[in-house]
Design a protein around this motif. Structure first.
Motif, PDB file in Angstrom:
ATOM      1  N   ASP A   1      21.454   3.798 -31.421  1.00 41.88           N
ATOM      2  CA  ASP A   1      22.178   3.545 -31.317  1.00 41.88           C
ATOM      3  C   ASP A   1      23.527   3.994 -32.214  1.00 41.88           C
ATOM      4  OD1 ASP A   1      24.888   1.877 -30.075  1.00 41.88           O
ATOM      5  OD2 ASP A   1      24.005   0.202 -31.000  1.00 41.88           O
TER       6      ASP A   1
ATOM      7  N   TYR B   1      22.835   4.932 -35.281  1.00 38.69           N
ATOM      8  CA  TYR B   1      21.376   4.370 -35.696  1.00 38.69           C
ATOM      9  C   TYR B   1      19.688   3.859 -35.203  1.00 38.69           C
ATOM     10  CZ  TYR B   1      25.115   2.024 -38.874  1.00 38.69           C
ATOM     11  OH  TYR B   1      25.559   1.853 -40.319  1.00 38.69           O
TER      12      TYR B   1
ATOM     13  N   LEU C   1      16.706   2.848 -33.971  1.00 35.63           N
ATOM     14  CA  LEU C   1      16.641   1.161 -33.384  1.00 35.63           C
ATOM     15  C   LEU C   1      15.151   0.728 -33.425  1.00 35.63           C
ATOM     16  CD1 LEU C   1      18.796   0.972 -30.149  1.00 35.63           C
ATOM     17  CD2 LEU C   1      19.376   0.708 -32.456  1.00 35.63           C
TER      18      LEU C   1
ATOM     19  N   ASP D   1      12.369  -2.501 -33.638  1.00 36.61           N
ATOM     20  CA  ASP D   1      11.684  -4.290 -33.361  1.00 36.61           C
ATOM     21  C   ASP D   1      11.126  -5.159 -34.749  1.00 36.61           C
ATOM     22  OD1 ASP D   1       8.775  -3.306 -34.531  1.00 36.61           O
ATOM     23  OD2 ASP D   1       7.956  -3.795 -32.422  1.00 36.61           O
TER      24      ASP D   1
ATOM     25  N   THR E   1       9.541   1.947 -34.224  1.00 34.82           N
ATOM     26  CA  THR E   1      11.275   2.446 -33.163  1.00 34.82           C
ATOM     27  C   THR E   1      10.092   2.561 -31.392  1.00 34.82           C
ATOM     28  OG1 THR E   1      10.093   4.596 -33.363  1.00 34.82           O
ATOM     29  CG2 THR E   1      11.101   4.275 -34.449  1.00 34.82           C
TER      30      THR E   1
ATOM     31  N   ILE F   1      18.377   2.249 -40.216  1.00 35.86           N
ATOM     32  CA  ILE F   1      17.683   1.886 -39.110  1.00 35.86           C
ATOM     33  C   ILE F   1      18.983   0.089 -39.368  1.00 35.86           C
ATOM     34  CG2 ILE F   1      15.963   2.014 -39.027  1.00 35.86           C
ATOM     35  CD1 ILE F   1      15.409  -1.213 -40.232  1.00 35.86           C
TER      36      ILE F   1
END
Ligand code: NAI
Length: 462
Positions: free
Chosen positions: A284, A287, A289, A291, A296, A308
């Motif tokens: 996004d 960056y 993404l 968790d 990823t 990130i």
């Protein structure tokens, strides 16, 4: 036996900055086979263009200020000026010492260190120097670089980034600092200490706008006293060259002239043309993404650090790197509480904080559920000795734990260690008030703030 490109590594790490090398060191410690790929210098932004060299400049600035102010302590000294080459030699000496140490550390842990520009060639491999390095896991840690604004060209001479500012061969007579965030206020502080006229332009209503508003206001008061000028709530409209420097225009019609302008409007992730999209990594605005375990969407690929969208801090990179190494090694890991990460801005005076702001606490818990207390450093003996002003502000959930500690004053960065234990161990004010703080220290001020919050203030003037 040394590993080479034919080995299947447990983890291949792309980027040797804080996030990447911390992961490499921890993974190797846990017995994993690690390849670490770096195109520039091991240590990355923090060691070579960020934390370490800037703090050396800030310390040189502090020595300059102390020399100017020596008479106030009864010490005869004359400030003759800044020898910028000697400042750079001192700064570079600090960096190169740490760099050597880090290289030795990586070599001693039997990490396969590869110098060169890597590119993700599949979900389990990175190509570098015509070789393919394959891993059960891949860790992306390619970091960030200074950003600019649309249409604003950084020429490296009159319009510069923090990378250029770090190696500038002179002290500018005057400087515009575009952006009153962390980099902006730190460079404004250094240049003022070195003797420059400085004006900060900040679009938001406050300097250091991510801090508790009280800290921003205290910083503004201190900067005003130091003669650092700033335009707040002022959006930048454009810059033009003058005969000797630059002229910046603001959307409110004001203009500011100076020898040069530092662009400090944030740092952006390095993720273009590295094969990330091709491997299917979700991103996004550049960056990667992830968790809460830095995974990823591609099962073999993790990402950490400035790449990130978490706090762009070296110690966050270290923590994320260690988390990934431990997860890959099969250890139980817990997600990082990013509010519990200590934040220090090393301008003079320093701004340090951990936990959440009063505004955020009110948003989360409701206005009537949030209690605050302040301790003014005017009531702290050691701060008086140092002649520094400032405050410690605490944010507490009513009848509950301390959820925010916000400090402004010289050397307050050193107090954030206790503050983070208070936040992360969810301490009650009465528990901290029970602990004895050494006298006379600035640390004592943190204890006194908790005494105030526990309803038994000792030296509080408020
Ligand atoms: P930043 O995001 O902290 O600050 C940029 C500032 O520029 C913001 O306050 C923003 O409102 C302002 N701005 C943006 N566009 C503007 C415009 N058109 N006109 C006027 N103002 C505008 O980014 P910064 O200072 O460049 O730092 C980058 C990263 O590096 C940060 O995430 C920071 O945490 C990290 N860093 C940390 C340090 C530390 O921990 N001591 C030291 C230096 C950097």
């Amino acid at each position: 036996m040394a590993n080479d490109a034919s080995t299947v590594f447990d983890v291949v790490i792309l980027g040797g900055g804080s996030g990447g090398y911390a992961a490499a060191l921890r993974a190797a410690q846990l017995g994993l086979q690690v390849a670490l790929i770096e195109k520039n210098k091991l240590g990355g932004t923090c060691l070579h263009q960020g934390c370490i060299p800037t703090k050396a400049l800030l310390h040189a600035g502090e020595v300059a200020d102390q020399t100017r102010e020596a008479a106030g302590f009864g010490v005869k000294a004359v400030f003759e000026g800044i020898d910028i080459n000697a400042v750079h030699a001192y700064k570079d000496g600090v960096v190169s010492g740490l760099y050597k140490g880090l290289q030795g550390l990586v070599a001693s842990r039997k990490i396969t260190y590869v110098e060169g520009e890597g590119r993700l060639s599949s979900p389990t491999s990175v190509d570098v120097n015509g070789q393919r390095y394959t891993g059960r896991h891949i860790l992306l840690a390619t970091g960030s670089v200074p950003k600019s604004l649309p249409g604003l060209a950084i020429d490296g001479n009159r319009v510069i980034s923090s990378d250029h500012a770090l190696t500038l061969d002179r002290v500018p007579k005057s400087a515009i600092v575009l952006g009153g965030g962390v980099i902006g206020v730190e460079f404004a502080s250094v240049w003022k200490s070195f003797g420059a006229e400085v004006t900060i332009i900040e679009a938001l209503p406050h300097l250091a706008p991510l801090e508790d508003e009280n800290s921003s206001k205290l910083l503004e008061r201190a900067f005003r006293k130091r003669g650092i000028k700033f335009e707040l709530g002022a959006r930048f409209a454009g810059v033009e060259y003058t005969e000797t420097g630059v002229r910046a225009s603001l959307e409110n019609g004001k203009q500011v002239e100076a020898e040069l302008m530092l662009v400090a409007v944030g740092r952006g992730p390095v993720s273009q043309n590295l094969g990330y999209e091709e491997a299917g990594v979700a991103m996004d605005r550049g960056y990667v993404l992830v968790d809460e375990y830095c995974r990823t969407n591609v099962p073999t690929i993790s990402a950490v650090g400035d790449l990130i969208p978490t706090l762009q801090l070296a110690h966050v990179g270290f923590a994320e790197g260690i988390l990934v190494a431990e997860r890959i090694a099969g250890l139980k890991v817990v997600p990082i509480d990013y509010d519990g990460v200590p934040r220090v801005t090393y301008c003079n005076p320093e701004v340090a904080s951990v936990g959440i702001t009063e505004a955020k606490a009110k948003e989360l818990y409701g206005d009537d559920k949030v209690v605050t207390a302040k301790f003014n450093l005017a009531g702290n003996g050691k701060s008086k000795i140092l002649k520094t002003a400032g405050e410690i502000k605490l944010v507490q959930v009513k009848d509950g734990a301390v959820v925010g500690v916000h400090m402004v004053g010289e050397r307050m960065g050193e107090q954030v260690g206790e503050a983070q234990l208070i936040y992360n161990w969810e301490a009650l004010p009465a528990e901290v008030a029970q602990l004895i703080h050494a006298h006379p220290t600035q640390n004592e001020a943190l204890g006194e703030a908790h005494l105030a919050l526990a309803g038994k203030p000792l030296h509080n003037h408020d």
